[in-house]
Design a protein around this motif. Structure first.
Motif, PDB file in Angstrom:
ATOM      1  N   THR A   8       0.790  -1.230   0.000  1.00  0.00           N
ATOM      2  CA  THR A   8       0.000   0.000   0.000  1.00  0.00           C
ATOM      3  C   THR A   8       0.824   1.282   0.000  1.00  0.00           C
ATOM      4  O   THR A   8       0.309   2.346  -0.326  1.00  0.00           O
ATOM      5  CB  THR A   8      -0.933   0.038   1.215  1.00  0.00           C
ATOM      6  OG1 THR A   8      -0.159  -0.099   2.410  1.00  0.00           O
ATOM      7  CG2 THR A   8      -1.957  -1.079   1.154  1.00  0.00           C
ATOM      8  N   LEU A   9       2.093   1.195   0.389  1.00  0.00           N
ATOM      9  CA  LEU A   9       2.899   2.409   0.520  1.00  0.00           C
ATOM     10  C   LEU A   9       4.277   2.189  -0.073  1.00  0.00           C
ATOM     11  O   LEU A   9       4.968   1.233   0.265  1.00  0.00           O
ATOM     12  CB  LEU A   9       3.022   2.781   2.011  1.00  0.00           C
ATOM     13  CG  LEU A   9       3.501   4.195   2.336  1.00  0.00           C
ATOM     14  CD1 LEU A   9       2.565   5.235   1.745  1.00  0.00           C
ATOM     15  CD2 LEU A   9       3.594   4.368   3.853  1.00  0.00           C
ATOM     16  N   LYS A  10       4.673   3.090  -0.960  1.00  0.00           N
ATOM     17  CA  LYS A  10       5.970   2.971  -1.619  1.00  0.00           C
ATOM     18  C   LYS A  10       7.030   3.796  -0.897  1.00  0.00           C
ATOM     19  O   LYS A  10       6.735   4.811  -0.275  1.00  0.00           O
ATOM     20  CB  LYS A  10       5.867   3.439  -3.072  1.00  0.00           C
ATOM     21  CG  LYS A  10       4.965   2.569  -3.940  1.00  0.00           C
ATOM     22  CD  LYS A  10       4.943   3.070  -5.372  1.00  0.00           C
ATOM     23  CE  LYS A  10       4.065   2.191  -6.251  1.00  0.00           C
ATOM     24  NZ  LYS A  10       4.015   2.679  -7.652  1.00  0.00           N
ATOM     25  N   GLU A  11       8.245   3.346  -1.016  1.00  0.00           N
ATOM     26  CA  GLU A  11       9.363   4.080  -0.430  1.00  0.00           C
ATOM     27  C   GLU A  11       9.447   5.465  -1.058  1.00  0.00           C
ATOM     28  O   GLU A  11       9.319   5.623  -2.274  1.00  0.00           O
ATOM     29  CB  GLU A  11      10.669   3.320  -0.668  1.00  0.00           C
ATOM     30  CG  GLU A  11      11.881   3.980  -0.033  1.00  0.00           C
ATOM     31  CD  GLU A  11      13.157   3.172  -0.237  1.00  0.00           C
ATOM     32  OE1 GLU A  11      14.230   3.663   0.169  1.00  0.00           O
ATOM     33  OE2 GLU A  11      13.067   2.060  -0.807  1.00  0.00           O
ATOM     34  N   GLY A  12       9.637   6.470  -0.217  1.00  0.00           N
ATOM     35  CA  GLY A  12       9.741   7.849  -0.707  1.00  0.00           C
ATOM     36  C   GLY A  12       8.415   8.561  -0.867  1.00  0.00           C
ATOM     37  O   GLY A  12       8.387   9.749  -1.222  1.00  0.00           O
ATOM     38  N   ALA A  13       7.290   7.882  -0.620  1.00  0.00           N
ATOM     39  CA  ALA A  13       5.973   8.505  -0.774  1.00  0.00           C
ATOM     40  C   ALA A  13       5.780   9.612   0.261  1.00  0.00           C
ATOM     41  O   ALA A  13       6.276   9.534   1.394  1.00  0.00           O
ATOM     42  CB  ALA A  13       4.875   7.456  -0.627  1.00  0.00           C
ATOM     43  N   ASN A  14       5.060  10.649  -0.141  1.00  0.00           N
ATOM     44  CA  ASN A  14       4.730  11.750   0.763  1.00  0.00           C
ATOM     45  C   ASN A  14       3.326  11.518   1.322  1.00  0.00           C
ATOM     46  O   ASN A  14       2.359  11.418   0.570  1.00  0.00           O
ATOM     47  CB  ASN A  14       4.787  13.085   0.018  1.00  0.00           C
ATOM     48  CG  ASN A  14       6.179  13.404  -0.468  1.00  0.00           C
ATOM     49  OD1 ASN A  14       7.155  13.251   0.273  1.00  0.00           O
ATOM     50  ND2 ASN A  14       6.304  13.841  -1.703  1.00  0.00           N
ATOM     51  N   ALA A  69       9.022   6.253   3.860  1.00  0.00           N
ATOM     52  CA  ALA A  69       8.208   7.318   3.287  1.00  0.00           C
ATOM     53  C   ALA A  69       8.386   8.588   4.123  1.00  0.00           C
ATOM     54  O   ALA A  69       9.102   8.599   5.132  1.00  0.00           O
ATOM     55  CB  ALA A  69       6.748   6.888   3.231  1.00  0.00           C
ATOM     56  N   HIS A  70       7.707   9.665   3.705  1.00  0.00           N
ATOM     57  CA  HIS A  70       7.881  10.965   4.359  1.00  0.00           C
ATOM     58  C   HIS A  70       6.539  11.473   4.880  1.00  0.00           C
ATOM     59  O   HIS A  70       5.534  11.451   4.162  1.00  0.00           O
ATOM     60  CB  HIS A  70       8.464  11.983   3.385  1.00  0.00           C
ATOM     61  CG  HIS A  70       9.708  11.530   2.713  1.00  0.00           C
ATOM     62  ND1 HIS A  70      10.896  11.322   3.387  1.00  0.00           N
ATOM     63  CD2 HIS A  70       9.965  11.211   1.412  1.00  0.00           C
ATOM     64  CE1 HIS A  70      11.826  10.915   2.536  1.00  0.00           C
ATOM     65  NE2 HIS A  70      11.281  10.832   1.334  1.00  0.00           N
TER      66      HIS A  70
END
Length: 281
Positions: free
Chosen positions: A192-198, A224-225
């Protein structure tokens, strides 16, 4: 078939509102209504002025072959203040007091009209930020996240208290509840969440901030951020909160003792966080 301007204006506005933050080409509208690009541009100017006058949206037009029109639905400062005032009046009701200083909000957050207003308020806070995902935790934050995601035209993800077989493999973190000081666990599917996503985090209620801090830890686990956190209501808390900088639409003070049971609601930090910063800029 050529369409009259009055009909074009109604249909263009409807289409743009149903596709927020989506770039729609002038060619698309031209073919849809059998009109020249110059006529479509004039129509868009009328829509832009009207939305600005009423403080309900921002219509941008991008020139060039790959350009077009993009509508961002938001609230002006005046409209936002009115919506928050209405929310304060709705929550300022002693019968909403629950044991432990919590406040009953399920009826409000189950109403489509309230969710539309709350979603647009929170989306207004982040329209100028680079946001990829809206995050919340089950269960009461889900309708808020869905509304915000619709206005920002971004996906939303749901953090679970326990894993579901339909989620596939998950990442889990332990966190400390800010109010009860108990250790709990939350999980999020790896897909559900990618690396680097805001990511922005939304929820219905904050007391000690433990749940929000747990979601913050999950975001860090994914690489992520965190862009920001916003809750519908902020309750009173005597200790040190586990998160800083969380925006609240309303603030609730609750008295629950043997002689007195009372709720006092007032505007939260939203107006200062959103429009105070814009004034400084």
């Amino acid at each position: 078939m050529k369409v009259r301007r009055s009909n074009r204006l109604v249909d263009m506005t409807r289409y743009l509102m149903e596709h927020p933050r989506t770039l729609v080409s002038l060619k698309f509208f031209g073919e849809r209504y059998g009109s020249a690009k110059s006529s479509i541009s004039e129509d868009l100017s009328i829509i832009r002025r009207t939305l600005h006058t009423w403080g309900v949206g921002r219509l941008e037009t991008l020139p060039g072959a790959s350009g077009g029109a993009r509508l961002t639905l938001l609230y002006s400062e005046e409209n936002a203040a009115q919506v928050i005032d209405d929310l304060v009046k709705a929550v300022d009701d002693d019968s909403r007091l629950l044991p432990g200083g919590y406040v009953y909000l399920s009826d409000l957050l189950g109403r489509p009209d309230v969710l539309r207003e709350v979603g647009r308020l929170i989306a207004t806070q982040y329209v100028d930020d680079d946001v990829d995902v809206v995050m919340t935790v089950e269960t009461k934050g889900i309708p808020i996240a869905q509304s915000v995601a619709m206005y920002l035209n971004k996906p939303f993800v749901i953090v679970r208290n326990s894993s579901h077989i339909t989620e596939g493999s998950t990442v889990s973190v332990n966190y400390v509840s800010g109010s009860s000081q108990r250790i709990k666990k939350m999980e999020l599917s790896r897909r559900t969440l990618k690396e680097g996503a805001n990511v922005i985090v939304v929820d219905d209620f904050m007391k000690g901030g433990g749940t929000l801090n747990g979601m913050k830890s999950l975001i860090e686990e994914f690489g992520a951020h965190l862009v920001g956190m916003t809750v519908f209501a902020e309750g009173q808390f005597s200790g040190q909160r586990l998160v800083d900088g969380c925006t609240s639409l309303i603030k609730v003070q609750a008295i629950d003792d043997t002689t007195n049971k009372k709720i006092t609601a007032q505007p939260g930090s939203y107006m200062e966080a959103v429009f105070g910063n814009k004034k400084e800029k």
